[in-house]
Design a protein around this motif. Structure first.
Motif, PDB file in Angstrom:
ATOM      1  N   ALA A 224       6.383   0.160  76.467  1.00 52.00           N
ATOM      2  CA  ALA A 224       6.137  -1.268  76.636  1.00 52.00           C
ATOM      3  C   ALA A 224       4.987  -1.470  77.611  1.00 52.00           C
ATOM      4  O   ALA A 224       4.785  -0.681  78.534  1.00 52.00           O
ATOM      5  N   GLY A 225       4.247  -2.547  77.411  1.00 52.22           N
ATOM      6  CA  GLY A 225       3.240  -2.961  78.372  1.00 52.22           C
ATOM      7  C   GLY A 225       1.954  -2.178  78.344  1.00 52.22           C
ATOM      8  O   GLY A 225       1.813  -1.178  77.638  1.00 52.22           O
ATOM      9  N   THR A 226       0.995  -2.656  79.159  1.00 52.48           N
ATOM     10  CA  THR A 226      -0.319  -2.026  79.232  1.00 52.48           C
ATOM     11  C   THR A 226      -0.713  -1.690  80.665  1.00 52.48           C
ATOM     12  O   THR A 226      -1.239  -0.617  80.938  1.00 52.48           O
ATOM     13  N   THR A 227      -0.459  -2.599  81.610  1.00 53.59           N
ATOM     14  CA  THR A 227      -0.789  -2.359  83.023  1.00 53.59           C
ATOM     15  C   THR A 227       0.384  -2.799  83.893  1.00 53.59           C
ATOM     16  O   THR A 227       1.266  -3.543  83.455  1.00 53.59           O
ATOM     17  N   THR A 228       0.369  -2.367  85.154  1.00 52.67           N
ATOM     18  CA  THR A 228       1.482  -2.687  86.047  1.00 52.67           C
ATOM     19  C   THR A 228       1.451  -4.120  86.555  1.00 52.67           C
ATOM     20  O   THR A 228       2.463  -4.614  87.054  1.00 52.67           O
ATOM     21  N   ASN A 229       0.329  -4.809  86.418  1.00 58.36           N
ATOM     22  CA  ASN A 229       0.249  -6.186  86.924  1.00 58.36           C
ATOM     23  C   ASN A 229       0.170  -7.212  85.801  1.00 58.36           C
ATOM     24  O   ASN A 229      -0.339  -8.325  85.986  1.00 58.36           O
ATOM     25  N   THR A 230       0.674  -6.824  84.627  1.00 57.81           N
ATOM     26  CA  THR A 230       0.680  -7.730  83.480  1.00 57.81           C
ATOM     27  C   THR A 230       2.087  -7.820  82.908  1.00 57.81           C
ATOM     28  O   THR A 230       2.746  -6.782  82.696  1.00 57.81           O
ATOM     29  N   VAL A 231       2.554  -9.033  82.670  1.00 56.77           N
ATOM     30  CA  VAL A 231       3.811  -9.192  81.932  1.00 56.77           C
ATOM     31  C   VAL A 231       3.593  -8.608  80.541  1.00 56.77           C
ATOM     32  O   VAL A 231       2.680  -9.026  79.817  1.00 56.77           O
ATOM     33  N   PRO A 232       4.402  -7.596  80.162  1.00 55.97           N
ATOM     34  CA  PRO A 232       4.136  -6.894  78.895  1.00 55.97           C
ATOM     35  C   PRO A 232       4.378  -7.778  77.679  1.00 55.97           C
ATOM     36  O   PRO A 232       5.418  -8.426  77.558  1.00 55.97           O
ATOM     37  N   ALA A 233       3.386  -7.767  76.802  1.00 56.45           N
ATOM     38  CA  ALA A 233       3.457  -8.595  75.604  1.00 56.45           C
ATOM     39  C   ALA A 233       4.095  -7.864  74.428  1.00 56.45           C
ATOM     40  O   ALA A 233       4.599  -8.515  73.501  1.00 56.45           O
ATOM     41  N   ARG A 234       4.055  -6.561  74.455  1.00 59.86           N
ATOM     42  CA  ARG A 234       4.589  -5.804  73.312  1.00 59.86           C
ATOM     43  C   ARG A 234       5.346  -4.581  73.795  1.00 59.86           C
ATOM     44  O   ARG A 234       5.035  -4.013  74.842  1.00 59.86           O
ATOM     45  N   GLY A 235       6.303  -4.181  72.995  1.00 60.98           N
ATOM     46  CA  GLY A 235       7.052  -2.966  73.282  1.00 60.98           C
ATOM     47  C   GLY A 235       7.898  -2.577  72.087  1.00 60.98           C
ATOM     48  O   GLY A 235       8.078  -3.371  71.146  1.00 60.98           O
ATOM     49  N   GLU A 236       8.397  -1.366  72.102  1.00 62.48           N
ATOM     50  CA  GLU A 236       9.241  -0.897  71.002  1.00 62.48           C
ATOM     51  C   GLU A 236      10.089   0.279  71.444  1.00 62.48           C
ATOM     52  O   GLU A 236       9.792   0.940  72.442  1.00 62.48           O
ATOM     53  N   PHE A 237      11.173   0.529  70.716  1.00 62.03           N
ATOM     54  CA  PHE A 237      11.951   1.738  70.931  1.00 62.03           C
ATOM     55  C   PHE A 237      12.487   2.235  69.597  1.00 62.03           C
ATOM     56  O   PHE A 237      12.650   1.465  68.642  1.00 62.03           O
ATOM     57  N   ALA A 238      12.722   3.545  69.545  1.00 61.89           N
ATOM     58  CA  ALA A 238      13.262   4.184  68.352  1.00 61.89           C
ATOM     59  C   ALA A 238      14.784   4.245  68.448  1.00 61.89           C
ATOM     60  O   ALA A 238      15.356   4.256  69.540  1.00 61.89           O
ATOM     61  N   VAL A 239      15.429   4.285  67.301  1.00 66.55           N
ATOM     62  CA  VAL A 239      16.884   4.361  67.241  1.00 66.55           C
ATOM     63  C   VAL A 239      17.287   5.448  66.254  1.00 66.55           C
ATOM     64  O   VAL A 239      16.783   5.497  65.127  1.00 66.55           O
ATOM     65  N   ASP A 240      18.190   6.325  66.701  1.00 65.84           N
ATOM     66  CA  ASP A 240      18.742   7.385  65.858  1.00 65.84           C
ATOM     67  C   ASP A 240      20.213   7.078  65.602  1.00 65.84           C
ATOM     68  O   ASP A 240      21.001   6.958  66.538  1.00 65.84           O
ATOM     69  N   VAL A 241      20.581   6.947  64.331  1.00 63.90           N
ATOM     70  CA  VAL A 241      21.958   6.620  63.949  1.00 63.90           C
ATOM     71  C   VAL A 241      22.531   7.764  63.124  1.00 63.90           C
ATOM     72  O   VAL A 241      21.879   8.255  62.196  1.00 63.90           O
ATOM     73  N   ARG A 242      23.751   8.193  63.457  1.00 65.46           N
ATOM     74  CA  ARG A 242      24.463   9.204  62.675  1.00 65.46           C
ATOM     75  C   ARG A 242      25.845   8.657  62.319  1.00 65.46           C
ATOM     76  O   ARG A 242      26.561   8.166  63.192  1.00 65.46           O
ATOM     77  N   ALA A 243      26.219   8.749  61.044  1.00 65.00           N
ATOM     78  CA  ALA A 243      27.499   8.203  60.593  1.00 65.00           C
ATOM     79  C   ALA A 243      28.134   9.129  59.568  1.00 65.00           C
ATOM     80  O   ALA A 243      27.448   9.704  58.720  1.00 65.00           O
ATOM     81  N   ARG A 244      29.455   9.261  59.642  1.00 61.32           N
ATOM     82  CA  ARG A 244      30.176  10.153  58.736  1.00 61.32           C
ATOM     83  C   ARG A 244      30.367   9.577  57.341  1.00 61.32           C
ATOM     84  O   ARG A 244      30.558  10.325  56.392  1.00 61.32           O
ATOM     85  N   THR A 245      30.373   8.251  57.238  1.00 59.25           N
ATOM     86  CA  THR A 245      30.636   7.627  55.944  1.00 59.25           C
ATOM     87  C   THR A 245      29.526   6.661  55.570  1.00 59.25           C
ATOM     88  O   THR A 245      28.823   6.109  56.428  1.00 59.25           O
ATOM     89  N   THR A 246      29.410   6.437  54.272  1.00 57.71           N
ATOM     90  CA  THR A 246      28.419   5.482  53.781  1.00 57.71           C
ATOM     91  C   THR A 246      28.727   4.085  54.290  1.00 57.71           C
ATOM     92  O   THR A 246      27.814   3.307  54.604  1.00 57.71           O
TER      93      THR A 246
END
Length: 365
Positions: A224-246
């Motif tokens: 997230a963010g670009t510099t330490t003195n800017t309110v970050p305008a964009r960010g993202e995170f990845a998600v890993d999901v594991r499930a035993r059933t459909t």
């Protein structure tokens, strides 16, 4: 099964490094494997190249396929790994990059088919991109599995040599947040902080897990963010999901794709979804019972079974509706790690088990 010949083939295959992301290296490995297969089976494979990635297929007989033997010859080990992780056999242990995951299983598959007196209805498919998530081979795998009575996956066994009768399905997502930038010191209130929104969403995503059902939902890499003195305008995170059933995989998918922003002015987009369906216990139950009976007949110890979180191409064959049994390959451990190894004495035993199981399924014993 001749252990000396199997070890010779395995040495040849392991010492030809084949990292998944190196198309040329995978192509070289395919040529080595094709030569081994021709030597053992008396037949040349079809070379199927998709987006520069090389897969090999042997089909026997003129009728419909009955059994699919499935494996992969690509590995996670980069070129040069042999220098610090050489192929070697010490006592009852064999080591080398990719030996357990899953070049020993590939060699065992070829020798199992070579031992059959009647190969009609047998298909051997060895792919070259499994460690990347099978982006070019998934459709090929599903088509080969469709209509088969069994898919036998020669991935390495679980602890103690147990067969893998359940594998969790995998879903992968990217959660992206768009806010509004502002100066962090002069007017932070004018911004919409994507980092704060991400924090809300991370907690919401993590809450979708259900430990009682074995469903894991893991927020992973985040930026997230670009510099330490800017309110970050964009960010993202990845998600890993594991499930035993459909059903569980679908529940999490609906919840994740329905996420709503918490902060006024923030926007959320979700990308991704199910990558591999689960290999559920029902898909392997009958085949496991047959394998246990075969093991008793061969004088082998009880096989045992395990449910594991990692996925394989067996998820695809099960998702195609084909009875699937996984973990029929090498006995050993340490996949993807410096301690990767194979128990030498089990190599011919597992190949004999696979040959007998194929013969029983095809009725050609």
């Amino acid at each position: 099964m001749d252990l000396r010949e199997m070890l010779a083939d395995l040495r040849e295959l392991v010492t030809c490094e084949s990292p998944s992301d190196d198309r040329a290296a995978v192509a070289r490995s395919a040529e080595v494997l094709a030569a081994i297969g021709h030597r053992r089976l008396g037949a040349h494979p079809e070379r199927i190249v998709i987006d520069g990635r090389t897969h090999l297929r042997w089909r026997f007989g003129y009728g419909p396929p009955r059994v699919l033997l499935l494996g992969h010859h690509d590995t996670v080990w980069p070129i040069g790994s042999l220098a610090h992780h050489p192929y070697e056999v010490t006592g009852e242990t064999l080591r080398g990059p990719g030996c357990f995951d899953m070049k020993a299983g590939v060699v065992q598959a070829l020798h199992a088919v070579a031992a059959l007196t009647n190969r009609a209805g047998v298909t051997v498919l060895i792919t070259g991109d499994e460690e990347l998530g099978s982006p070019t081979s998934r459709e090929l795998i599903e088509k080969e599995a469709a209509g088969c009575a069994a898919a036998l996956v020669l991935e390495g066994a679980a602890d103690g040599g147990a067969l893998k009768t359940e594998r969790k399905g995998v879903s992968l997502y990217a959660v992206r947040v768009t806010g509004r930038a502002a100066h962090a010191g002069l007017e932070p209130e004018a911004g919409v902080n994507s980092t704060v929104e991400l924090a809300h969403q991370v907690l919401a995503v993590q809450a979708l897990a259900d430990p009682a059902l074995g469903t894991t939902v893991v927020p992973a890499r985040m930026t997230a963010g670009t510099t330490t003195n800017t309110v970050p305008a964009r960010g993202e995170f990845a998600v890993d999901v594991r499930a035993r059933t459909t059903a569980e995989q679908r529940r999490v998918d609906v919840a994740l794709t329905s996420l709503a922003p918490v902060l006024p002015g923030a926007r959320i987009t979700i990308e991704g979804g199910p990558n591999r369906p689960p290999l559920e216990a029902a898909a392997s139950e009958a085949l496991y019972a047959r394998a246990e009976a075969v093991a008793v007949r061969l004088g082998l110890p009880p096989l045992g079974r395990a449910a594991v979180g990692g996925a394989s191409d067996g998820n695809f064959t099960a998702g195609a509706g084909t009875p699937t049994l996984d973990g029929l390959g090498a006995v050993g451990g340490g996949a993807h790690a410096p301690g990767e190894h194979v128990v030498v004495a089990e190599i011919p035993r597992r190949a004999a088990l696979v040959a007998a199981l194929v013969g029983e399924v095809t009725g050609s014993e």
